[in-house]
Design a protein around this motif. Structure first.
Motif, short mmCIF file in Angstrom:
data_model
loop_
_atom_site.label_atom_id
_atom_site.label_comp_id
_atom_site.label_asym_id
_atom_site.label_seq_id
_atom_site.Cartn_x
_atom_site.Cartn_y
_atom_site.Cartn_z
N MET A 121 0.87 -1.27 0.04
CA MET A 121 0.07 -0.06 -0.02
C MET A 121 0.78 1.20 -0.11
O MET A 121 0.29 2.47 -0.32
CB MET A 121 -0.98 -0.02 1.13
CG MET A 121 -1.86 -1.09 1.26
SD MET A 121 -3.21 -0.93 0.09
CE MET A 121 -3.89 0.49 0.49
N VAL A 122 2.24 1.31 0.16
CA VAL A 122 2.96 2.22 0.34
C VAL A 122 2.83 3.30 -1.04
O VAL A 122 2.82 4.51 -0.99
CB VAL A 122 4.58 2.00 0.49
CG1 VAL A 122 5.33 3.22 0.39
CG2 VAL A 122 4.57 1.29 1.80
N ALA A 123 3.07 2.83 -2.05
CA ALA A 123 2.95 3.56 -3.37
C ALA A 123 1.48 4.27 -3.38
O ALA A 123 1.47 5.61 -3.69
CB ALA A 123 3.08 2.76 -4.58
N LYS A 124 0.42 3.53 -3.19
CA LYS A 124 -0.71 4.33 -3.29
C LYS A 124 -1.12 5.36 -2.20
O LYS A 124 -1.68 6.51 -2.44
CB LYS A 124 -2.10 3.21 -2.95
CG LYS A 124 -3.33 3.87 -3.05
CD LYS A 124 -4.52 2.63 -2.95
CE LYS A 124 -5.86 3.14 -2.76
NZ LYS A 124 -6.28 4.73 -3.41
N ILE A 125 -0.64 5.05 -0.78
CA ILE A 125 -0.82 6.17 0.12
C ILE A 125 0.27 7.28 -0.20
O ILE A 125 -0.27 8.49 -0.15
CB ILE A 125 -0.04 5.66 1.49
CG1 ILE A 125 -1.02 4.58 2.17
CG2 ILE A 125 0.18 6.74 2.61
CD1 ILE A 125 -0.39 3.72 3.23
N LYS A 126 1.32 7.14 -0.77
CA LYS A 126 2.10 8.27 -1.23
C LYS A 126 1.57 8.97 -2.34
O LYS A 126 1.37 10.17 -2.36
CB LYS A 126 3.64 7.99 -1.57
CG LYS A 126 4.42 7.43 -0.48
CD LYS A 126 5.80 7.02 -0.78
CE LYS A 126 6.76 6.86 0.46
NZ LYS A 126 8.11 6.60 0.05
N ALA A 127 1.06 8.20 -3.49
CA ALA A 127 0.16 8.78 -4.59
C ALA A 127 -0.76 9.65 -4.16
O ALA A 127 -1.12 10.73 -4.59
CB ALA A 127 0.07 7.62 -5.60
N ASP A 128 -1.67 9.09 -3.05
CA ASP A 128 -2.87 9.78 -2.49
C ASP A 128 -2.30 11.20 -1.92
O ASP A 128 -2.80 12.36 -2.26
CB ASP A 128 -3.92 9.06 -1.77
CG ASP A 128 -4.45 7.96 -2.47
OD1 ASP A 128 -4.28 7.88 -3.72
OD2 ASP A 128 -4.73 6.94 -1.81
N PHE A 129 -1.49 10.89 -0.79
CA PHE A 129 -1.35 11.94 -0.08
C PHE A 129 -0.34 13.18 -0.74
O PHE A 129 -0.41 14.13 -0.16
CB PHE A 129 -0.75 11.58 1.46
CG PHE A 129 -1.89 11.21 2.37
CD1 PHE A 129 -2.64 12.27 3.11
CD2 PHE A 129 -2.51 9.82 2.07
CE1 PHE A 129 -3.75 11.79 3.86
CE2 PHE A 129 -3.39 9.42 2.85
CZ PHE A 129 -4.32 10.32 3.65
N LEU A 130 0.54 12.60 -1.56
CA LEU A 130 1.46 13.71 -1.96
C LEU A 130 1.06 14.42 -3.35
O LEU A 130 1.60 15.15 -4.02
CB LEU A 130 2.69 13.01 -2.20
CG LEU A 130 3.42 12.44 -0.98
CD1 LEU A 130 4.81 11.84 -1.28
CD2 LEU A 130 3.74 13.69 0.17
N ASN A 131 -0.48 14.06 -3.83
CA ASN A 131 -0.98 14.64 -4.81
C ASN A 131 -1.68 15.91 -4.27
O ASN A 131 -2.86 15.74 -3.87
CB ASN A 131 -1.91 13.64 -5.64
CG ASN A 131 -2.54 14.18 -6.67
OD1 ASN A 131 -2.83 15.52 -7.06
ND2 ASN A 131 -3.40 13.52 -7.56
N PHE B 166 2.45 5.97 5.90
CA PHE B 166 1.22 6.85 6.11
C PHE B 166 1.65 8.05 6.95
O PHE B 166 1.32 9.25 6.41
CB PHE B 166 0.16 6.35 6.75
CG PHE B 166 -0.95 6.98 6.88
CD1 PHE B 166 -2.10 7.21 5.92
CD2 PHE B 166 -1.30 7.63 8.10
CE1 PHE B 166 -2.94 8.11 6.19
CE2 PHE B 166 -2.27 8.53 8.31
CZ PHE B 166 -3.28 8.62 7.37
N VAL B 167 2.02 8.01 8.23
CA VAL B 167 2.37 8.80 8.89
C VAL B 167 3.41 10.12 8.25
O VAL B 167 3.19 11.15 8.18
CB VAL B 167 3.17 8.41 10.32
CG1 VAL B 167 3.81 9.70 11.05
CG2 VAL B 167 2.23 7.83 10.94
N ILE B 168 4.35 9.47 7.42
CA ILE B 168 5.27 10.31 6.64
C ILE B 168 4.67 11.15 5.59
O ILE B 168 4.69 12.36 5.50
CB ILE B 168 6.55 9.46 6.18
CG1 ILE B 168 7.34 9.06 7.12
CG2 ILE B 168 7.40 10.19 5.18
CD1 ILE B 168 8.50 8.01 6.85
N ALA B 169 4.02 10.32 4.81
CA ALA B 169 3.08 11.12 3.58
C ALA B 169 2.33 11.97 4.01
O ALA B 169 1.89 13.23 3.55
CB ALA B 169 2.67 10.02 2.52
#
Length: 168
Positions: free
Chosen positions: A70-80, A146-149
């Motif tokens: 799930m890391v890539a999805k979390i980053k894609a969502d929160f960093l968009n 998740f916490v980071i992103a």
């Protein structure tokens, strides 16, 4: 793991630096219509991340998928930053007077708690103490990401708030 902990610490340090740069008399000022104050933004991060130490150290189960799935999805969502997100009610900060020192202290404690857990725990285990909205149960590795992103997203928001406060 060292890279993950370093990213966590750098992200929180950057967020805290943005908070620290807000003048005391502006911490509770609304920078523009529809925005949280700097104090509320910091409190949101505290509310959103303070329970992760307990989640990471809470009950876990074996993971039946890649631990970082799930890391890539979390980053894609929160960093968009083109996506507008609304926080769930349980992590929406109150409208009240916030104090910079207390916020900074809480953020440091949360960062240290999560970093300590990351050093000591098996990050491939799935956390069962909390089911994150949208993402479900996360592995410890995904939870830390998740916490980071999420915090990185709000660093950008803090920069925006600070630019408006400087003009006020």
């Amino acid at each position: 793991m060292e890279k993950l902990i370093k990213e966590l610490e750098e992200t929180f340090s950057t967020f805290q630096s943005e908070l620290n740069s807000v003048r005391k008399d502006k911490i509770n000022a609304v920078p523009f219509e529809g925005s949280w104050t700097a104090g509320q933004l910091a409190q949101h991060i505290i509310l959103a991340t303070s329970g992760f130490g307990e989640v990471l150290n809470g009950p876990t189960g074996e993971t039946s998928r890649p631990a970082d799935e799930m890391v890539a999805k979390i980053k894609a969502d929160f960093l968009n930053l083109d996506i507008k997100m609304d926080a769930p009610d349980f992590i929406c900060p109150e409208k009240k007077e916030y104090h910079k020192e207390e916020l900074l202290e809480s953020l440091t404690s949360i960062k240290n708690d999560i970093a300590s857990s990351a050093k000591d725990l098996d990050l491939t285990k799935t956390c069962l103490a909390f089911k994150l909205p949208v993402y479900g149960y996360l592995t410890r590795l995904e939870a830390i990401n998740f916490v980071i992103a999420h915090t990185q997203r709000h660093v950008w928001q803090f920069k925006n708030i600070n630019s408006k406060l400087e003009l006020a």
